[in-house]
Design a protein around this motif. Structure first.
Motif, PDB file in Angstrom:
ATOM      1  N   LEU A  30       1.293  19.998  41.804  1.00 47.27           N
ATOM      2  CA  LEU A  30       1.314  19.376  40.479  1.00 47.27           C
ATOM      3  C   LEU A  30       2.640  18.669  40.199  1.00 47.27           C
ATOM      4  O   LEU A  30       2.658  17.537  39.698  1.00 47.27           O
ATOM      5  CB  LEU A  30       1.046  20.420  39.399  1.00 47.27           C
ATOM      6  CG  LEU A  30      -0.397  20.863  39.229  1.00 47.27           C
ATOM      7  CD1 LEU A  30      -0.476  22.035  38.263  1.00 47.27           C
ATOM      8  CD2 LEU A  30      -1.244  19.716  38.745  1.00 47.27           C
ATOM      9  N   ILE A  31       3.739  19.314  40.534  1.00 47.05           N
ATOM     10  CA  ILE A  31       5.041  18.691  40.277  1.00 47.05           C
ATOM     11  C   ILE A  31       5.247  17.483  41.177  1.00 47.05           C
ATOM     12  O   ILE A  31       5.812  16.475  40.755  1.00 47.05           O
ATOM     13  CB  ILE A  31       6.173  19.731  40.427  1.00 47.05           C
ATOM     14  CG1 ILE A  31       6.039  20.789  39.328  1.00 47.05           C
ATOM     15  CG2 ILE A  31       7.538  19.070  40.352  1.00 47.05           C
ATOM     16  CD1 ILE A  31       6.992  21.950  39.454  1.00 47.05           C
ATOM     17  N   SER A  85       1.393  11.960  31.614  1.00 45.63           N
ATOM     18  CA  SER A  85       1.215  12.922  30.526  1.00 45.63           C
ATOM     19  C   SER A  85       0.193  13.988  30.894  1.00 45.63           C
ATOM     20  O   SER A  85       0.366  15.165  30.563  1.00 45.63           O
ATOM     21  CB  SER A  85       0.764  12.205  29.251  1.00 45.63           C
ATOM     22  OG  SER A  85       1.739  11.286  28.847  1.00 45.63           O
ATOM     23  N   GLY A  86      -0.856  13.595  31.589  1.00 46.60           N
ATOM     24  CA  GLY A  86      -1.851  14.569  32.046  1.00 46.60           C
ATOM     25  C   GLY A  86      -1.259  15.565  33.025  1.00 46.60           C
ATOM     26  O   GLY A  86      -1.557  16.771  32.954  1.00 46.60           O
ATOM     27  N   ILE A  91       0.980  20.900  34.283  1.00 46.34           N
ATOM     28  CA  ILE A  91       2.092  21.760  34.710  1.00 46.34           C
ATOM     29  C   ILE A  91       2.382  22.809  33.647  1.00 46.34           C
ATOM     30  O   ILE A  91       2.614  23.983  33.961  1.00 46.34           O
ATOM     31  CB  ILE A  91       3.342  20.897  34.999  1.00 46.34           C
ATOM     32  CG1 ILE A  91       3.130  20.069  36.257  1.00 46.34           C
ATOM     33  CG2 ILE A  91       4.586  21.769  35.150  1.00 46.34           C
ATOM     34  CD1 ILE A  91       4.165  18.983  36.462  1.00 46.34           C
ATOM     35  N   SER A  92       2.364  22.419  32.387  1.00 42.56           N
ATOM     36  CA  SER A  92       2.679  23.376  31.325  1.00 42.56           C
ATOM     37  C   SER A  92       1.566  24.407  31.143  1.00 42.56           C
ATOM     38  O   SER A  92       1.841  25.558  30.787  1.00 42.56           O
ATOM     39  CB  SER A  92       2.949  22.647  30.010  1.00 42.56           C
ATOM     40  OG  SER A  92       1.778  21.987  29.585  1.00 42.56           O
TER      41      SER A  92
END
Length: 95
Positions: A30-31, A85-86, A91-92
């Motif tokens: 993801l990162i 943004s997605g 990630i969050s």
């Protein structure tokens, strides 16, 4: 326009650090995707500035649509920003 290219350096460093760190594979994935989308966004904004400064010799546009190429850059920058943004949301929410 030249300083816009320097905005690619921090995401490249982050991508290098993330690829060589000991993270979970899903976090690393993801990162890495988020960082790659940031690089694409920075390069798109840089190419936008170069094109309209040095190719079209234009500093102020009448509107968003007038050279047809402007819409291409604006819409693609918005699309990549949504992708960034997605990935930030993913990630969050991942943990």
């Amino acid at each position: 326009a030249c300083f816009g290219a320097l905005a690619v350096i921090p995401p490249l460093l982050l991508l290098f650090v993330v690829r060589n760190s000991t993270l979970h594979p899903n976090c690393r994935f993801l990162i890495s995707l988020w960082t790659t989308s940031q690089i694409v966004l920075n390069l798109l904004i840089f190419s936008y500035g170069v094109y309209f400064t040095f190719v079209e010799y234009e500093t102020m546009a009448v509107n968003q649509y007038e050279p047809p190429m402007r819409g291409f850059y604006v819409y693609n920058a918005i699309r990549v920003w949504y992708i960034c943004s997605g990935f930030e949301l993913g990630i969050s929410l991942e943990r």
